[in-house]
Design an enzyme around this catalytic site. Structure first.
Site, PDB file in Angstrom:
ATOM      1  N   CYS A  33       0.834  -1.210   0.000  1.00  0.00           N
ATOM      2  CA  CYS A  33       0.000   0.000   0.000  1.00  0.00           C
ATOM      3  C   CYS A  33       0.864   1.254   0.000  1.00  0.00           C
ATOM      4  O   CYS A  33       0.570   2.231  -0.680  1.00  0.00           O
ATOM      5  CB  CYS A  33      -0.916   0.025   1.214  1.00  0.00           C
ATOM      6  SG  CYS A  33      -2.430  -0.907   1.047  1.00  0.00           S
ATOM      7  N   CYS A  49      -8.365  -3.056  -3.752  1.00  0.00           N
ATOM      8  CA  CYS A  49      -7.711  -3.924  -4.731  1.00  0.00           C
ATOM      9  C   CYS A  49      -8.275  -5.347  -4.628  1.00  0.00           C
ATOM     10  O   CYS A  49      -8.635  -5.805  -3.542  1.00  0.00           O
ATOM     11  CB  CYS A  49      -6.216  -3.953  -4.480  1.00  0.00           C
ATOM     12  SG  CYS A  49      -5.396  -2.373  -4.709  1.00  0.00           S
ATOM     13  N   CYS A  86      -7.046  -7.955  -2.048  1.00  0.00           N
ATOM     14  CA  CYS A  86      -7.181  -7.567  -0.632  1.00  0.00           C
ATOM     15  C   CYS A  86      -8.620  -7.216  -0.264  1.00  0.00           C
ATOM     16  O   CYS A  86      -8.852  -6.596   0.777  1.00  0.00           O
ATOM     17  CB  CYS A  86      -6.269  -6.373  -0.338  1.00  0.00           C
ATOM     18  SG  CYS A  86      -4.549  -6.675  -0.712  1.00  0.00           S
ATOM     19  N   CYS A  98      -5.298   1.864   4.126  1.00  0.00           N
ATOM     20  CA  CYS A  98      -4.176   1.774   3.182  1.00  0.00           C
ATOM     21  C   CYS A  98      -3.131   2.851   3.436  1.00  0.00           C
ATOM     22  O   CYS A  98      -2.019   2.754   2.928  1.00  0.00           O
ATOM     23  CB  CYS A  98      -4.689   1.888   1.752  1.00  0.00           C
ATOM     24  SG  CYS A  98      -5.527   3.441   1.400  1.00  0.00           S
TER      25      CYS A  98
END
Ligand code: SF4
Length: 229
Positions: free
Chosen positions: A117, A198, A201, A224
């Protein structure tokens, strides 16, 4: 004179003035907050978009059709999210800045999501806001416990002014705006993904779960790093 009425060319906010502005903004509609941001900081202003929905984009382009919208393409987004980006871009004729990242040699997200991240998302945001004085995001307080005290305006870690015009909006406020204005939404929001990040994740959440429970599921990670103040 209220700070929102102070002439733009003498503005250099102290932390105390930002706190006073925050108090004023708690009583103002989002469109007025965005108008203040545009009047005060444009063209040294941009906004980020996660493309969960286009609520903040719709509000912002009604104030400034040319406002710069930043989307961080991590290389790991769902196809539905990338399709939403393109649909929103075409619909609004958006001044869209795609921040793209070279694909990693190995899947850093699996080994070290914190560093992934940091490198992929925060690093791209750093690039996007370089040279700006302020940026806006659609962060809301009731999205997660970690966001429940989020200010509407404050200084970020870089020293830039960060504005969250819809920080005080509830889920109902968002849904009402979507319904009233026929706002484009990411189709994943109707498939169990109230919070979309994402693909590797993000998992769907069950009824009654925290909306962000599907983000980095099974780990202690909850943010993040884009919105750290
Ligand atoms: S959400 Fe996952 S894939 Fe995306 S940048 Fe963070 S760790 Fe990497």
């Amino acid at each position: 004179m209220a700070l929102v009425d102070t002439p733009v060319d003498i503005i250099d906010f102290t932390d105390r003035e930002l706190a006073e502005l925050n108090d004023e903004f708690e009583r103002l509609p989002a469109s007025k907050i965005i108008q203040f941001a545009v009047d005060t900081f444009a063209p040294h202003l941009c906004m980020t978009a996660s493309m969960t929905d286009a609520v903040l984009i719709d509000l912002a382009v009604k104030v400034d059709p040319a406002i710069e919208v930043v989307f961080i393409d991590t290389g790991y987004h769902f196809p539905e999210t990338l399709a939403t980006v393109e649909e929103v871009r075409r619909h609004y004729g958006l001044n869209l800045r795609m921040m793209t990242v070279a694909r990693q040699q190995e899947d850093l997200w699996a080994a070290d999501p914190e560093n992934c991240c940091s490198a992929v998302k925060v690093g791209q945001l750093d690039r996007a806001v370089a040279g700006k004085r302020a940026w806006m995001s659609g962060l809301r307080r009731n999205e997660a416990a970690s966001r429940e005290s989020a200010p509407i305006i404050a200084r970020d870690l870089r020293g830039l002014v960060k504005i969250n015009p819809i920080a005080a909006w509830s889920d109902l406020d968002v849904q009402s705006y979507i319904d009233q204005h026929e706002i484009i939404v990411n189709p994943l929001t109707k498939q169990g993904y109230p919070s979309i990040g994402c693909m590797p994740c993000t998992t769907p959440v069950a009824d009654g779960e925290d909306p962000r429970a599907g983000r980095w599921r099974g780990t202690d990670k909850t943010e993040c790093g884009l919105h750290l103040a």
